[in-house]
Design an enzyme around this catalytic site. Structure first.
Site, PDB file in Angstrom:
ATOM      1  N   PRO A   2       2.852  -1.081   5.246  1.00  0.00           N
ATOM      2  CA  PRO A   2       2.622  -2.115   4.229  1.00  0.00           C
ATOM      3  C   PRO A   2       3.050  -1.632   2.837  1.00  0.00           C
ATOM      4  O   PRO A   2       2.838  -0.485   2.483  1.00  0.00           O
ATOM      5  CB  PRO A   2       1.109  -2.354   4.279  1.00  0.00           C
ATOM      6  CG  PRO A   2       0.547  -1.378   5.228  1.00  0.00           C
ATOM      7  CD  PRO A   2       1.641  -0.626   5.887  1.00  0.00           C
ATOM      8  N   GLU A   3       3.684  -2.530   2.104  1.00  0.00           N
ATOM      9  CA  GLU A   3       4.097  -2.210   0.740  1.00  0.00           C
ATOM     10  C   GLU A   3       3.208  -2.995  -0.236  1.00  0.00           C
ATOM     11  O   GLU A   3       2.254  -3.646   0.195  1.00  0.00           O
ATOM     12  CB  GLU A   3       5.577  -2.567   0.564  1.00  0.00           C
ATOM     13  CG  GLU A   3       6.472  -1.813   1.559  1.00  0.00           C
ATOM     14  CD  GLU A   3       7.955  -2.135   1.408  1.00  0.00           C
ATOM     15  OE1 GLU A   3       8.400  -2.429   0.290  1.00  0.00           O
ATOM     16  OE2 GLU A   3       8.667  -2.094   2.435  1.00  0.00           O
ATOM     17  N   HIS A 100      -9.296   0.915  18.473  1.00  0.00           N
ATOM     18  CA  HIS A 100      -8.929   1.816  17.377  1.00  0.00           C
ATOM     19  C   HIS A 100      -9.715   1.547  16.094  1.00  0.00           C
ATOM     20  O   HIS A 100      -9.206   1.751  14.999  1.00  0.00           O
ATOM     21  CB  HIS A 100      -7.430   1.735  17.129  1.00  0.00           C
ATOM     22  CG  HIS A 100      -6.643   2.139  18.335  1.00  0.00           C
ATOM     23  ND1 HIS A 100      -6.547   3.448  18.755  1.00  0.00           N
ATOM     24  CD2 HIS A 100      -5.948   1.395  19.237  1.00  0.00           C
ATOM     25  CE1 HIS A 100      -5.808   3.500  19.853  1.00  0.00           C
ATOM     26  NE2 HIS A 100      -5.438   2.279  20.166  1.00  0.00           N
ATOM     27  N   ARG A 119      -2.378   3.728  14.821  1.00  0.00           N
ATOM     28  CA  ARG A 119      -1.530   4.914  14.673  1.00  0.00           C
ATOM     29  C   ARG A 119      -2.243   6.060  13.949  1.00  0.00           C
ATOM     30  O   ARG A 119      -1.750   7.179  13.926  1.00  0.00           O
ATOM     31  CB  ARG A 119      -0.234   4.555  13.913  1.00  0.00           C
ATOM     32  CG  ARG A 119       0.609   3.482  14.586  1.00  0.00           C
ATOM     33  CD  ARG A 119       1.546   4.044  15.642  1.00  0.00           C
ATOM     34  NE  ARG A 119       2.435   5.071  15.168  1.00  0.00           N
ATOM     35  CZ  ARG A 119       3.664   4.885  14.695  1.00  0.00           C
ATOM     36  NH1 ARG A 119       4.157   3.676  14.622  1.00  0.00           N
ATOM     37  NH2 ARG A 119       4.405   5.898  14.310  1.00  0.00           N
ATOM     38  N   ARG A 158      18.534  10.774 -13.674  1.00  0.00           N
ATOM     39  CA  ARG A 158      18.294  11.067 -12.257  1.00  0.00           C
ATOM     40  C   ARG A 158      19.574  10.933 -11.438  1.00  0.00           C
ATOM     41  O   ARG A 158      20.247   9.924 -11.490  1.00  0.00           O
ATOM     42  CB  ARG A 158      17.209  10.140 -11.690  1.00  0.00           C
ATOM     43  CG  ARG A 158      15.882  10.458 -12.305  1.00  0.00           C
ATOM     44  CD  ARG A 158      14.733   9.818 -11.601  1.00  0.00           C
ATOM     45  NE  ARG A 158      13.545  10.005 -12.412  1.00  0.00           N
ATOM     46  CZ  ARG A 158      12.739  11.042 -12.310  1.00  0.00           C
ATOM     47  NH1 ARG A 158      12.984  11.980 -11.421  1.00  0.00           N
ATOM     48  NH2 ARG A 158      11.696  11.150 -13.112  1.00  0.00           N
TER      49      ARG A 158
END
Ligand code: ZN
Length: 277
Positions: A2-3, A100, A119, A158
């Site tokens: 998820p972002e 889970h 996970r 950068r």
């Protein structure tokens, strides 16, 4: 993984369901990995506190907790990182706990808050907040509120690619593979361009594109590409709006040429050779 938009959606949907409720009995699984704070300490500490607010901080979901009495002063925080597959669900307590489940918090409203994570990359932490203290702060700057000047300064000098720079969580937090690819497409910037060599004007276009794509994704409840769901177990809809992400070989929505895929910074990267320079 998820972002920002997915974490924001989860935080908002959990907040709407648990704000103001007191935490009763707490159950935690026997697994070690999910617990950044010792599980015995977390068990003792959470019970009896009241959830004043649930919000997103970077890619974390932060529960601001008070003592539960008349004072609403924040005394502690429960900080949840969803990892790859973590879900925060608010459900009826008699609904069978999925295999889970790593945490189950009884709520005064009669429902149960669960953290489920197949996970086990998700993390749970508990910490006290000193009076007047800021509490939990994640690394990196917040993309939704960063100023133009601060945004441009992030990339100055950068050498790494702009795609890799967008994924670097110590620069900006919450932007992962989907929203990096989508914002670079909207800004017309090729992902391989060196971050430090982009003009101020192009970086500002990128900032606008990123804001736009994050806001649209939040409005659609995020992108459901793996196990991501909100507090009611509902999926998001922004995956249907993706213009380049996972559209390899499909026609560009601008020019019709096929979307190209390369691996950059270890991640599949999708872009249009013609529209992104
Ligand atoms: Zn194109």
């Amino acid at each position: 993984m998820p972002e920002l938009p997915e974490v924001e959606t989860v935080a908002n949907s959990v907040d709407a369901r648990v704000r103001g409720q007191r935490i009763g009995a707490v159950w935690l699984s026997r697994y070690k990995e999910p617990f950044k704070t010792a599980r015995t300490e977390m068990l003792d500490a959470l019970s009896g506190l009241r959830i004043e607010r649930v919000r997103r901080e970077g890619k974390h979901v932060v529960f601001d907790l008070s003592g539960g009495g008349c004072s609403h002063q924040i005394r502690a925080q429960w900080v949840v990182h969803l990892g790859m597959t973590g879900q925060l669900l608010v459900v009826a307590p008699d609904l069978q706990r999925p295999k889970h489940t790593h945490a189950a918090l009884e709520l005064s409203g009669g429902r149960e808050l669960r953290f489920v994570d197949a996970r086990r990359f998700g993390r749970l932490a508990f910490s006290s907040v000193v009076a007047g203290g800021e509490g939990f702060r994640g690394p990196g700057q917040e993309p939704l509120t960063i100023s133009e000047d601060d945004f441009v300064a992030l990339f100055r000098g950068r050498k790494l690619s702009i795609k890799a720079a967008l994924l670097n969580q110590s620069l900006l937090h919450g932007v992962g593979n989907i929203y990096a690819d989508e914002s670079l497409f909207r800004a017309g910037i090729r992902p391989t361009r060196a971050a430090g060599r982009l003009s101020r004007a192009r970086l500002l276009r990128l900032r606008e594109a990123l804001l736009q794509v994050l806001r649209e994704a939040i409005a659609r409840g995020g992108s459901s590409v793996s196990d991501y769901v909100d507090a009611d177990g509902e999926k998001g809809f922004f995956q249907f709006e993706h213009r380049v992400y996972m559209r390899t070989g499909e026609p560009c929505l601008n020019c019709g040429k096929p979307i190209h895929r390369i691996v950059l910074a270890g991640r599949g990267t999708h872009y249009c050779l013609h529209c992104q320079r």
